[in-house]
Design an enzyme around this catalytic site. Structure first.
Site, PDB file in Angstrom:
ATOM      1  CG  HIS A  23     -26.771  18.253  49.589  1.00 29.34           C
ATOM      2  ND1 HIS A  23     -27.166  17.410  50.430  1.00 29.34           N
ATOM      3  CD2 HIS A  23     -27.438  18.013  48.198  1.00 29.34           C
ATOM      4  CE1 HIS A  23     -28.173  16.634  49.614  1.00 29.34           C
ATOM      5  NE2 HIS A  23     -28.158  17.039  48.403  1.00 29.34           N
ATOM      6  CG  HIS A  79     -34.892  13.753  43.035  1.00 27.21           C
ATOM      7  ND1 HIS A  79     -35.159  14.725  43.246  1.00 27.21           N
ATOM      8  CD2 HIS A  79     -33.410  13.522  43.776  1.00 27.21           C
ATOM      9  CE1 HIS A  79     -34.777  15.294  44.442  1.00 27.21           C
ATOM     10  NE2 HIS A  79     -33.465  14.685  44.744  1.00 27.21           N
ATOM     11  CD  GLU A  81     -30.901  17.544  45.690  1.00 28.63           C
ATOM     12  OE1 GLU A  81     -31.173  16.308  46.157  1.00 28.63           O
ATOM     13  OE2 GLU A  81     -30.131  18.258  46.579  1.00 28.63           O
ATOM     14  CG  ASP A  83     -27.869  15.076  42.840  1.00 28.83           C
ATOM     15  OD1 ASP A  83     -29.039  15.759  42.735  1.00 28.83           O
ATOM     16  OD2 ASP A  83     -27.618  14.412  43.359  1.00 28.83           O
ATOM     17  CG  HIS A 145     -33.742  13.443  49.501  1.00 28.23           C
ATOM     18  ND1 HIS A 145     -33.079  14.674  49.922  1.00 28.23           N
ATOM     19  CD2 HIS A 145     -33.410  13.646  48.380  1.00 28.23           C
ATOM     20  CE1 HIS A 145     -32.285  15.130  48.890  1.00 28.23           C
ATOM     21  NE2 HIS A 145     -32.461  14.436  47.759  1.00 28.23           N
ATOM     22  CG  ASP A 164     -31.164  11.112  45.829  1.00 35.30           C
ATOM     23  OD1 ASP A 164     -30.223  10.890  45.120  1.00 35.30           O
ATOM     24  OD2 ASP A 164     -31.884  12.083  45.830  1.00 35.30           O
ATOM     25  CE1 TYR A 192     -26.829   9.183  48.937  1.00 34.11           C
ATOM     26  CE2 TYR A 192     -28.675   8.055  49.820  1.00 34.11           C
ATOM     27  CZ  TYR A 192     -28.261   8.808  48.840  1.00 34.11           C
ATOM     28  OH  TYR A 192     -28.945   8.979  47.685  1.00 34.11           O
ATOM     29  CG  HIS A 225     -26.166   9.508  44.332  1.00 30.95           C
ATOM     30  ND1 HIS A 225     -25.396  10.400  43.449  1.00 30.95           N
ATOM     31  CD2 HIS A 225     -27.251  10.046  44.676  1.00 30.95           C
ATOM     32  CE1 HIS A 225     -26.191  11.572  43.651  1.00 30.95           C
ATOM     33  NE2 HIS A 225     -27.278  11.324  44.087  1.00 30.95           N
TER      34      HIS A 225
HETATM   35 FE1  FEO Z   1     -31.557  14.248  45.995  1.00 29.54          FE
HETATM   36 FE2  FEO Z   1     -28.837  12.781  44.751  1.00 29.54          FE
HETATM   37  O1  FEO Z   1     -30.240  14.182  44.722  1.00 29.54           O
END
Ligand code: FEO
Length: 396
Positions: A23, A79, A81, A83, A145, A164, A192, A225
Site C-alpha cells: 500500500h 476485487h 485493487e 494487487d 474492504h 482479501d 492484517y 494473500h
Molecule cells: Fe484490497 Fe489485496 O487488496
C-alpha cells in the site's frame, strides 16, 4: 510456479518474497506476501483474480504454461485493487473479448484504473455461473474492504474464494495453513486484521453471519494473500468474529517518544507501578521513533488500554505520537481505555494535547494525565509509580 489445490482447481499466482512495504509505504510486510490467483478447469474454465502489476508479464507467461489463454471462458475479478487486478491489462490484451465477472462497483474501480471497456458482466449476491457440473456462486462483500469487494464459492468442491478476507501478508511455498509455522501465521493474520480490516468490523460481523446463514459447507478457504485454509477453515472465521467484536487482551501498551530520556524514564516508572498493582497484565513499551508503525498498531489492537507519552516541544507533541494517533483514529478501535503522560521544561502543553488526540481517536480517558517538570526527581518518581498503579486498577 503453479500448484494443484483440489480436483480441477490450481493456484496460478505469484509469491512475492521481496515485498517489505505494501500500500505504498503504509503497511510493513516483514515476511513478504503473495498474490493468489486460481484457475478452475471444469467443462468451462474460470480464472479468479490476477496479480500485482509489477508481475503482470511474469504472471501471464506462467499462466500460459498452465493453459492456452483462449480456453479461459470467464475471468472473475473479486476485487479491483491493483494487487489483484494489476495483471488484467496484460491478460486482456491477449483475450480482449473474454467476459470479466465483477460487482457493479468492480466495473467502476476497474474502468477508473485501467480506462478499458472490457466485456464486464455485473453480478450480485446469489448469482450463479455454471462451469459444467459445478457452479460459482457470487457473494458481494461490500466494504470488505473496498466497495467493489466480492467472494465466490465453488459448489461440489466447497471452496470459498474469499479474496482479501482471511488473508495474510505472508510468503510461503508451503501454501496451506496447517503446514506453515503457526506463530508466524497467526501474527500475520492479526496484524492484517488490525491494520486493514478494523474500520470495517461491523461489516465483517454482518457478512460472516450472512454467509454462515447460507449453510454452505466450506472445505477450503482460498484467500488472495498468504496461505490457503484447508485445516479447519472455520478457525479463521471464528477469529474474525472475535477480532470484529471490540477485541482486547489483557495487555497495556505504552506508546511514547522521548527527546532526552525524561519521558522514557516516566514510562518505566509507570510500568513499575502497573506491575506492582497487577502482576499478570502483559505490558508492551514501544518507542514510536524506533518501532514499526504497523507492529505498534497490532499491539494497540490487542490492548485493553494504552498510555501515550510525549515531552512538550514547541508547545506541542513529538510528531511520531501525532502521526500514530491519527492512524489509530482512522482505524476506530473500540472499547479501549487510555491515559497520557509527558515531561516538560517550561510551557508543558503535551499532556493536554495528547488527551485531546486520544479522546478523538475513540479511547476512554481514565484521568487527566501526568506531567513532570524536567527529569523526574524522587517525588516525581513516586507520582509515576502511583500513576501506573492507579491506571492498572482503573483498567482491570
Ligand atoms: Fe484490497 Fe489485496 O487488496
Amino acid at each position: 510456479m503453479n500448484f494443484h489445490v483440489k480436483n480441477n482447481v490450481y493456484w496460478v499466482g505469484k509469491i512475492d518474497w521481496e515485498l517489505r512495504r505494501f500500500h505504498g509505504d503504509e503497511y510493513s510486510t516483514h515476511r513478504g506476501s503473495s498474490y493468489n490467483s486460481y484457475l478452475i478447469k471444469e467443462d468451462k474454465v474460470a480464472l479468479i483474480d490476477t496479480a500485482w502489476k509489477p508481475f503482470a508479464k511474469e504472471y501471464v507467461e506462467n499462466l500460459q504454461g498452465e493453459i492456452d489463454l483462449k480456453k479461459i471462458d470467464f475471468v472473475i475479478a473479486n476485487h479491483g485493487e491493483v494487487d489483484h487486478s494489476g495483471a488484467l491489462p496484460e491478460l486482456m490484451r491477449l483475450i480482449p473479448d473474454t467476459p470479466i465477472y465483477c460487482t457493479a462497483n468492480g466495473v467502476k474501480s476497474l474502468k477508473g484504473q485501467y480506462h478499458q471497456d472490457w466485456n464486464f458482466k455485473v453480478v450480485k449476491t446469489g448469482d450463479r455461473l455454471s462451469l459444467g457440473s459445478k457452479e460459482l456462486v457470487f457473494i458481494e462483500a461490500t466494504m470488505l474492504h473496498w466497495p467493489d469487494s466480492m467472494m465466490c464459492y465453488l459448489t461440489e468442491d466447497n471452496i470459498l474464494f474469499s479474496n482479501d478476507a482471511f488473508g495474510q501478508h505472508y510468503a510461503s511455498e508451503l501454501m496451506y495453513n496447517d503446514l506453515v509455522d503457526q506463530n508466524e501465521l497467526w501474527a500475520e493474520c492479526i496484524k492484517y486484521y488490525a491494520n486493514i480490516l478494523t474500520p470495517f468490523s461491523s461489516f465483517v460481523t454482518k457478512k460472516i453471519n450472512e454467509v454462515l446463514a447460507l449453510n454452505l459447507p466450506v472445505d477450503y478457504i482460498c484467500t488472495s494473500h498468504g496461505v490457503i485454509w484447508r485445516d479447519n477453515p472455520a478457525q479463521i472465521i471464528k477469529k474474525y468474529l472475535e477480532w470484529a467484536d471490540s477485541y482486547k487482551e489483557n495487555q497495556i501498551t505504552i506508546i511514547y517518544d522521548t527527546m532526552w530520556d525524561s519521558t522514557r524514564q516516566m514510562a518505566e516508572y509507570i510500568i513499575q507501578g502497573i506491575r506492582e498493582s497487577d502482576n499478570r497484565v502483559n505490558i508492551k513499551m514501544l518507542n514510536l521513533a524506533k518501532s514499526d508503525k504497523n507492529d505498534v498498531i497490532t499491539e494497540i489492537f490487542k490492548s485493553k488500554a494504552i498510555l501515550a507519552g510525549s515531552p512538550t516541544v514547541n508547545k506541542g507533541i513529538l510528531t511520531s505520537l501525532a502521526a500514530m494517533l491519527e492512524e489509530v483514529r482512522g482505524l476506530a478501535f473500540k472499547n479501549k481505555k487510555a491515559a497520557c503522560f509527558g515531561s516538560y521544561g517550561w510551557s508543558g502543553e503535551s499532556v493536554r494535547m495528547l488527551n485531546e488526540l486520544v479522546k478523538n481517536a475513540g479511547f476512554e480517558l481514565v484521568n487527566d494525565g501526568l506531567k513532570v517538570l524536567w527529569n523526574p526527581d524522587s517525588e516525581a518518581v513516586k507520582q509515576c509509580i502511583e500513576f501506573g498503579k492507579s491506571f492498572a486498577q482503573m483498567t482491570k
